[in-house]
Design a protein around this motif. Structure first.
Motif, short mmCIF file in Angstrom:
data_model
loop_
_atom_site.label_atom_id
_atom_site.label_comp_id
_atom_site.label_asym_id
_atom_site.label_seq_id
_atom_site.Cartn_x
_atom_site.Cartn_y
_atom_site.Cartn_z
N ALA A 103 -21.96 123.77 -3.25
CA ALA A 103 -23.09 124.47 -2.66
C ALA A 103 -23.87 125.14 -3.78
O ALA A 103 -23.27 125.68 -4.72
N ARG A 104 -25.20 125.10 -3.68
CA ARG A 104 -26.01 125.67 -4.75
C ARG A 104 -27.31 126.26 -4.22
O ARG A 104 -27.83 125.82 -3.19
N GLN A 105 -27.80 127.26 -4.93
CA GLN A 105 -29.15 127.76 -4.69
C GLN A 105 -30.12 126.81 -5.39
O GLN A 105 -30.06 126.63 -6.60
N THR A 106 -31.01 126.20 -4.63
CA THR A 106 -31.85 125.14 -5.20
C THR A 106 -32.86 125.67 -6.22
O THR A 106 -33.24 124.94 -7.14
N GLN A 107 -33.29 126.92 -6.07
CA GLN A 107 -34.24 127.45 -7.04
C GLN A 107 -33.58 127.63 -8.40
O GLN A 107 -34.18 127.35 -9.44
N ALA A 108 -32.32 128.07 -8.40
CA ALA A 108 -31.59 128.26 -9.66
C ALA A 108 -31.09 126.95 -10.22
O ALA A 108 -31.07 126.76 -11.45
N LEU A 109 -30.65 126.04 -9.33
CA LEU A 109 -30.08 124.76 -9.74
C LEU A 109 -30.72 123.64 -8.92
O LEU A 109 -30.22 123.27 -7.86
N PRO A 110 -31.83 123.11 -9.38
CA PRO A 110 -32.46 122.01 -8.63
C PRO A 110 -31.54 120.81 -8.43
O PRO A 110 -31.64 120.11 -7.42
N ARG A 139 -22.74 135.18 2.03
CA ARG A 139 -23.21 135.99 0.90
C ARG A 139 -24.21 135.22 0.05
O ARG A 139 -25.20 135.79 -0.44
N MET A 140 -23.96 133.96 -0.14
CA MET A 140 -24.88 133.12 -0.91
C MET A 140 -26.26 133.13 -0.26
O MET A 140 -27.29 133.21 -0.94
N ARG A 141 -26.28 133.08 1.07
CA ARG A 141 -27.56 133.03 1.80
C ARG A 141 -28.24 134.38 1.86
O ARG A 141 -29.47 134.46 1.75
N THR A 142 -27.49 135.47 2.02
CA THR A 142 -28.10 136.76 2.32
C THR A 142 -28.20 137.68 1.12
O THR A 142 -29.20 138.37 0.94
N ILE A 188 -24.92 134.57 -5.76
CA ILE A 188 -24.15 133.36 -6.06
C ILE A 188 -25.13 132.19 -6.17
O ILE A 188 -25.88 131.92 -5.23
N ASP A 189 -25.12 131.53 -7.31
CA ASP A 189 -25.97 130.35 -7.49
C ASP A 189 -25.23 129.05 -7.20
O ASP A 189 -25.86 128.07 -6.82
N SER A 223 -27.03 125.04 5.63
CA SER A 223 -27.92 124.16 4.88
C SER A 223 -29.37 124.55 5.13
O SER A 223 -29.79 124.76 6.27
N SER A 224 -30.14 124.63 4.05
CA SER A 224 -31.55 125.01 4.16
C SER A 224 -32.28 124.52 2.92
O SER A 224 -31.65 124.04 1.97
#
Length: 363
Positions: A118-125, A206-209, A213-214, A226-227
Motif C-alpha cells: 500500500a502506498r500514498q500515490t503522491q509520495a510514491l507514484p 492511519r495511512m488515509r487519515t 505513512i507513505d 483504495s482511492s
C-alpha cells in the motif's frame, strides 16, 4: 421457524454486505449477524464460537481446530456438487482450496484477500519493485510494517517465500529465512510512532487519515481503503512474489441444522452475479474471479483488483493443523521481538524452529 445467528468481523468489508443481504430471508427463517473485532476473527477459539453461533465467518487456519472439535458441517454435504464445482472453477486464487481439508469443503469462500503493498500515490507514484528498493525507503521514517497480532510471522513467511522462489514458505531454509528476518529488521528501524501496534485496519486507517505513512510493503489488502490517493499493488519481489492468503469463509456449525432457505441464501452470496454487483456495492471484497476481472468493478475500486490480482492468484495457504492458531501467535511474538530489538536472526530462528518443527504441518 428458525432464527439463525451469525458472527462476522466488525469492519464495513466484513459486515455491511452480510447485514444488507440478510433482509432477503423474509420467510419463516431469519438470519441475524453479530460482530467481533478483527483480533477475535484472527485468534478466538473456534469451538467456543461454534457453540454460540449457527453461521461463522472464519479464517482458514482455524479449520484444524474446528475439525478436531467436530463443530462444523461439511459444506459439500449440504449443497449440490455443481455448486462446489462452480466455486472451485470460479474463485480467485486459493480461495476455495484454503477451506478444503481432507475430503470436504468446510466453508463457502465469501471474501478474497492477501498481503499486498500500500502506498500514498503522491509520495510514491510507483511502488518499489524489489526488497532492495523498499530498504531504500526505510530511513525516511514513513515506511510502516504490519507486525501486530499474527502479522509479524506472516510477513516473515511471505518474505521468505519471495526470496526462496519456492511454492511454499519454509522458515527453516535457514540462510533464506535469516535474510528475510534481516530485511524485516532493517525495514523496521525507523517506523512511524506506535505503528507496530496497529493491525492492518489500523495501519490503513492511519495511512488515509493521519498521512504519516507513505508505504507498507506487506499488508492485507482492503478495497475499502483504495482511492486515488492510496493505492494497492504487488509487494516487493525477490525471486518471486511472496504473499500469504487471508480472506474469509462462511461456515455452518453443528449447533443447528441449516434449512433449505438458509442454504439458498448463503449460496446466493457466492453466485457470480452477486459477487460482481451486490457484494462490491456493499463494501465487500468478492472471492469470484469474475468480479476481480470485471472492468466496472475494478474502476469503482480505483484499480484495486487489477493491481493485486496476480499476487492473489499465487498467494500461499497457511497450515491448518489443530493448534495452529496459538502457534502462529507465539511465532509472531518471537519475530516481532526480534525485528524491534535487533536480536540476532539466528537466535530468533532457533526459537521458531523449536516451536514449529515437530508440528504435523510445520511451516
Amino acid at each position: 421457524m428458525t432464527d439463525y445467528v451469525g458472527l462476522t468481523w466488525d469492519h464495513p468489508r466484513g459486515r455491511n454486505a452480510l447485514e444488507a443481504a440478510a433482509t432477503r430471508l423474509t420467510g419463516p427463517d431469519t438470519l441475524r449477524w453479530e460482530v467481533q473485532p478483527l483480533e477475535g476473527f484472527e485468534s478466538a477459539a473456534i469451538a467456543d464460537l461454534a457453540r454460540r453461533y449457527d453461521v461463522l465467518v472464519l479464517d482458514h487456519p482455524h479449520l484444524g481446530d474446528a475439525l478436531a472439535a467436530g463443530c462444523l458441517h461439511p459444506i459439500d454435504d449440504l449443497v449440490p456438487a455443481e455448486v462446489v464445482r462452480r466455486l472451485e472453477q470460479g474463485a480467485v486464487g486459493a480461495s476455495v482450496r484454503s477451506y478444503q481439508l481432507g475430503p470436504h469443503l468446510w466453508a463457502l469462500p465469501l471474501d478474497a484477500a492477501t498481503q499486498v503493498s500500500a502506498r500514498q500515490t503522491q509520495a510514491l507514484p510507483e511502488p518499489p519493485t524489489t526488497w532492495h528498493d523498499a530498504l531504500d525507503l526505510a530511513d525516511g521514517g514513513r515506511l510502516a510494517m504490519s507486525l501486530a497480532g499474527p502479522h509479524a510471522f506472516l510477513t516473515l513467511c511471505s518474505i521468505t517465500l519471495s526470496l526462496s522462489g519456492e511454492s511454499s514458505a519454509s522458515v527453516f531454509d535457514r540462510p533464506v529465512a535469516e535474510r528475510a528476518l534481516e530485511i524485516m529488521t532493517a525495514l523496521s528501524t525507523n517506523l512511524p510512532h506506535d505503528t507496530e501496534r496497529l493491525n492492518p485496519i489500523g495501519l490503513l486507517e492511519r495511512m488515509r487519515t493521519v498521512g504519516d505513512i507513505d508505504y507498507i510493503p506487506l499488508v492485507y489488502g482492503y478495497v475499502t481503503y483504495s482511492s486515488p490517493a492510496l493505492a494497492f499493488g504487488p509487494p516487493p519481489q525477490g525471486r518471486r512474489t511472496g504473499s500469504t492468503i487471508g480472506g474469509t469463509g462462511i461456515a455452518l456449525t453443528r449447533r443447528s441444522t441449516p434449512s433449505a432457505a438458509l442454504l439458498e441464501h448463503l449460496t446466493w452470496l457466492l453466485a457470480e452475479e452477486t459477487q460482481r454487483t451486490f457484494i462490491p456495492a456493499h463494501d465487500g471484497q468478492p472471492s469470484a474471479r469474475a468480479a476481480w476481472t470485471d472492468p466496472a468493478v475494478d474502476d469503482a475500486a480505483y484499480g484495486f483488483y487489477s493491481a493485486t490480482r496476480s499476487t492473489m492468484e499465487t498467494a500461499w495457504v497457511r497450515p491448518r493443523f489443530a493448534g495452529y492458531i496459538p502457534v502462529q501467535s507465539q511465532a509472531s511474538a518471537i519475530v516481532r521481538a526480534a525485528v524491534l530489538t535487533g536480536r540476532a536472526a539466528g537466535d530468533a530462528l532457533d526459537e521458531l524452529e523449536e516451536l514449529l518443527t515437530h508440528r504435523p504441518e510445520a511451516v
